[in-house]
Scaffold this active site. Structure first.
Site, PDB file in Angstrom:
ATOM      1  CB  THR A  67      -1.021   0.005   1.486  1.00 30.90           C
ATOM      2  OG1 THR A  67      -2.015   0.419   0.842  1.00 30.90           O
ATOM      3  CG2 THR A  67      -0.884  -0.217   2.918  1.00 30.90           C
ATOM      4  CE  LYS A  71      -1.988   1.046  -3.534  1.00 29.61           C
ATOM      5  NZ  LYS A  71      -3.123   0.996  -4.042  1.00 29.61           N
ATOM      6  CG  ASN A  92      -3.062  -4.042  -5.539  1.00 29.23           C
ATOM      7  OD1 ASN A  92      -2.774  -4.780  -6.520  1.00 29.23           O
ATOM      8  ND2 ASN A  92      -4.244  -3.594  -4.894  1.00 29.23           N
ATOM      9  CG  ASP A 108      -5.365  -0.881  -6.437  1.00 28.70           C
ATOM     10  OD1 ASP A 108      -6.158  -1.706  -5.317  1.00 28.70           O
ATOM     11  OD2 ASP A 108      -4.533  -0.356  -6.149  1.00 28.70           O
ATOM     12  N   GLY A 132      -9.160  10.952 -11.061  1.00 26.37           N
ATOM     13  CA  GLY A 132      -7.909  11.324  -9.890  1.00 26.37           C
ATOM     14  C   GLY A 132      -7.939   9.969 -11.064  1.00 26.37           C
ATOM     15  N   PRO A 159      -2.980  17.606 -14.884  1.00 30.05           N
ATOM     16  CG  PRO A 159      -3.163  20.016 -16.403  1.00 30.05           C
ATOM     17  CD  PRO A 159      -3.028  19.497 -15.048  1.00 30.05           C
ATOM     18  NE  ARG A 161      -0.298  12.569 -10.852  1.00 24.24           N
ATOM     19  CZ  ARG A 161      -0.075  11.683  -9.448  1.00 24.24           C
ATOM     20  NH1 ARG A 161      -1.575  11.680  -9.521  1.00 24.24           N
ATOM     21  NH2 ARG A 161       0.647  10.948  -8.639  1.00 24.24           N
ATOM     22  N   GLY A 250     -16.779   2.954  -1.330  1.00 25.54           N
ATOM     23  CA  GLY A 250     -14.879   2.157  -1.066  1.00 25.54           C
ATOM     24  C   GLY A 250     -14.547   0.992  -0.450  1.00 25.54           C
TER      25      GLY A 250
HETATM   26  P1  NAD Z   1      -2.720   9.116  -5.829  1.00 30.55           P
HETATM   27  O1  NAD Z   1      -2.595  10.303  -4.753  1.00 30.55           O
HETATM   28  O2  NAD Z   1      -2.053   8.555  -6.388  1.00 30.55           O
HETATM   29  O3  NAD Z   1      -3.704   9.666  -6.766  1.00 30.55           O
HETATM   30  C1  NAD Z   1      -5.343  10.788  -6.538  1.00 30.55           C
HETATM   31  C2  NAD Z   1      -4.874  11.627  -7.901  1.00 30.55           C
HETATM   32  O4  NAD Z   1      -6.262  12.284  -7.295  1.00 30.55           O
HETATM   33  C3  NAD Z   1      -3.831  12.266  -8.287  1.00 30.55           C
HETATM   34  O5  NAD Z   1      -3.110  12.548  -9.264  1.00 30.55           O
HETATM   35  C4  NAD Z   1      -4.421  14.084  -7.422  1.00 30.55           C
HETATM   36  O6  NAD Z   1      -3.834  14.929  -8.503  1.00 30.55           O
HETATM   37  C5  NAD Z   1      -6.048  13.196  -8.092  1.00 30.55           C
HETATM   38  N1  NAD Z   1      -7.047  14.758  -7.537  1.00 30.55           N
HETATM   39  C6  NAD Z   1      -7.328  14.829  -5.656  1.00 30.55           C
HETATM   40  N2  NAD Z   1      -8.107  15.985  -6.319  1.00 30.55           N
HETATM   41  C7  NAD Z   1      -8.481  16.046  -7.108  1.00 30.55           C
HETATM   42  C8  NAD Z   1      -9.936  16.627  -7.718  1.00 30.55           C
HETATM   43  N3  NAD Z   1     -10.477  17.448  -6.585  1.00 30.55           N
HETATM   44  N4  NAD Z   1     -10.329  16.003  -8.840  1.00 30.55           N
HETATM   45  C9  NAD Z   1      -9.633  15.306 -10.030  1.00 30.55           C
HETATM   46  N5  NAD Z   1      -8.661  14.998  -9.854  1.00 30.55           N
HETATM   47  C10 NAD Z   1      -8.075  14.794  -7.978  1.00 30.55           C
HETATM   48  O7  NAD Z   1      -3.803   8.313  -4.394  1.00 30.55           O
HETATM   49  P2  NAD Z   1      -4.556   6.909  -5.145  1.00 30.55           P
HETATM   50  O8  NAD Z   1      -3.663   6.428  -4.392  1.00 30.55           O
HETATM   51  O9  NAD Z   1      -4.667   6.821  -6.364  1.00 30.55           O
HETATM   52  O10 NAD Z   1      -5.497   7.104  -3.501  1.00 30.55           O
HETATM   53  C11 NAD Z   1      -6.785   7.630  -4.413  1.00 30.55           C
HETATM   54  C12 NAD Z   1      -7.961   7.243  -2.790  1.00 30.55           C
HETATM   55  O11 NAD Z   1      -8.168   5.453  -2.963  1.00 30.55           O
HETATM   56  C13 NAD Z   1      -7.599   7.407  -1.926  1.00 30.55           C
HETATM   57  O12 NAD Z   1      -8.846   8.023  -0.619  1.00 30.55           O
HETATM   58  C14 NAD Z   1      -7.553   6.071  -0.942  1.00 30.55           C
HETATM   59  O13 NAD Z   1      -7.475   5.891   0.213  1.00 30.55           O
HETATM   60  C15 NAD Z   1      -8.414   5.349  -1.719  1.00 30.55           C
HETATM   61  N6  NAD Z   1      -7.875   3.984  -2.221  1.00 30.55           N
HETATM   62  C16 NAD Z   1      -9.373   3.283  -2.254  1.00 30.55           C
HETATM   63  C17 NAD Z   1      -9.191   2.062  -2.036  1.00 30.55           C
HETATM   64  C18 NAD Z   1     -10.308   1.003  -2.242  1.00 30.55           C
HETATM   65  O14 NAD Z   1      -9.818  -0.265  -1.546  1.00 30.55           O
HETATM   66  N7  NAD Z   1     -11.001   1.025  -1.800  1.00 30.55           N
HETATM   67  C19 NAD Z   1      -7.684   0.550  -2.312  1.00 30.55           C
HETATM   68  C20 NAD Z   1      -6.895   2.105  -2.483  1.00 30.55           C
HETATM   69  C21 NAD Z   1      -7.397   3.281  -2.630  1.00 30.55           C
END
Ligand code: NAD
Length: 272
Positions: A67, A71, A92, A108, A132, A159, A161, A250
């Protein structure tokens, strides 16, 4: 009870106290009389290379869930990774083979699709928006293309990303149209928040991942999903419910991924 003969799996990250995998897996191992246990490891970044060497030599370890923030950092340090992990440069889960080789994958996207299908949503031929494009959003976007989505729209505050993911997906999946910057939600079959927006929100009127004018175009037939686990019903999902949309949380995605993680490490069936 961990004994001398117990085989181990682990989850590594930092911080680690918030993860739910150890209790979920250990409950499953106990309920199914499996002599396997999961440990949670809070690893310092400076110890990462030694950790990988230790995994190779740890003979009663079957694998390790990965995690944040490791990753991407671990993906480049393994002996081999799946095609999707290579494309997304992220893992992961790691399996330790009997000879000590370390193999990685990212499941994921599978967890997301499992949860969607459990609710009767099949992405084949559909139009989807993923908000995201970080670790989880990229994995979900990749899985939606693999599952035959017709049109995928991606959006992120960053942008660069969006462009990187758009290039990667366009090359890998000729059958899916990839675009960016949605102007209306009206014709989407699926809207997914894969950004942290809404995390720790304390009421239904907390932050939404898209501007209000765009949210107002959401139709009641759209399947709306969030990856955020706390709270389970995020402001986005509360908004979608008020409009009558089917919603996916989630925690449902996290639960639906357990079998993929356990199966990859060789300690559970796929369907648990
Ligand atoms: P990360 O930091 O790699 O990516 C997050 C992305 O969201 C970034 O690219 C950021 O620029 C973008 N972002 C932020 N605010 C935004 C907005 N308002 N509009 C558009 N884009 C926006 O994070 P990650 O590892 O991808 O995790 C994201 C979320 O997923 C976290 O909240 C984490 O807890 C959750 N998660 C859930 C699970 C599950 O099984 N449910 C598993 C892993 C992670």
């Amino acid at each position: 009870m961990i004994q001398g003969s117990t085989e181990l799996v682990a989850i590594v990250g930092s911080p680690i106290a918030q993860v739910k995998s150890p209790e979920n897996f250990n409950r499953w191992f106990a309920d199914h009389q499996q002599n396997v246990g999961m440990l949670a490891i809070d690893l310092a970044h400076s110890a990462l290379d030694e950790f990988v060497q230790t995994l190779r030599g740890w003979q009663n370890l079957r694998g390790c869930v990965v995690t944040v923030p490791y990753k991407q950092l671990l993906a480049g340090r393994l002996d081999s990774v799946s095609e999707r992990s290579a494309a997304l440069r992220s893992v992961n889960v790691i399996r330790r083979e009997a000879d000590g080789r370390l193999v990685g994958d990212i499941v994921d996207g599978d967890g997301f699709l499992n949860a969607a299908r459990q609710q009767g949503f099949d992405p084949e031929g559909k139009k989807a928006l993923v908000i995201g494009t970080g670790g989880v959003g990229s994995a979900i976007a990749y899985a939606l293309c693999e599952a035959g989505a017709r049109h995928l729209v991606i959006s992120d505050l960053d942008p660069a990303r969006v462009e990187t993911l758009r290039g990667l997906l366009s090359t890998a999946f000729a059958h899916t149209r990839i675009s960016a910057k949605p102007t209306s939600l009206a014709d989407f079959d699926l809207v997914v928040n894969a950004s942290p927006v809404g995390m720790s929100a304390t009421d239904d009127d907390g932050p939404l991942p898209l501007p209000a004018a765009l949210m107002d175009t959401l139709n009641a037939t759209t399947h709306v999903a969030d990856v955020v686990t706390h709270p389970a019903v995020t402001p986005l999902l509360a908004f979608a419910r008020r409009r009558g949309c089917p919603v996916q949380t989630g925690p449902q995605m996290a639960r639906a991924q357990l079998g993929n993680l356990g199966h990859f490490m060789g300690v559970t069936p796929l369907d648990i």
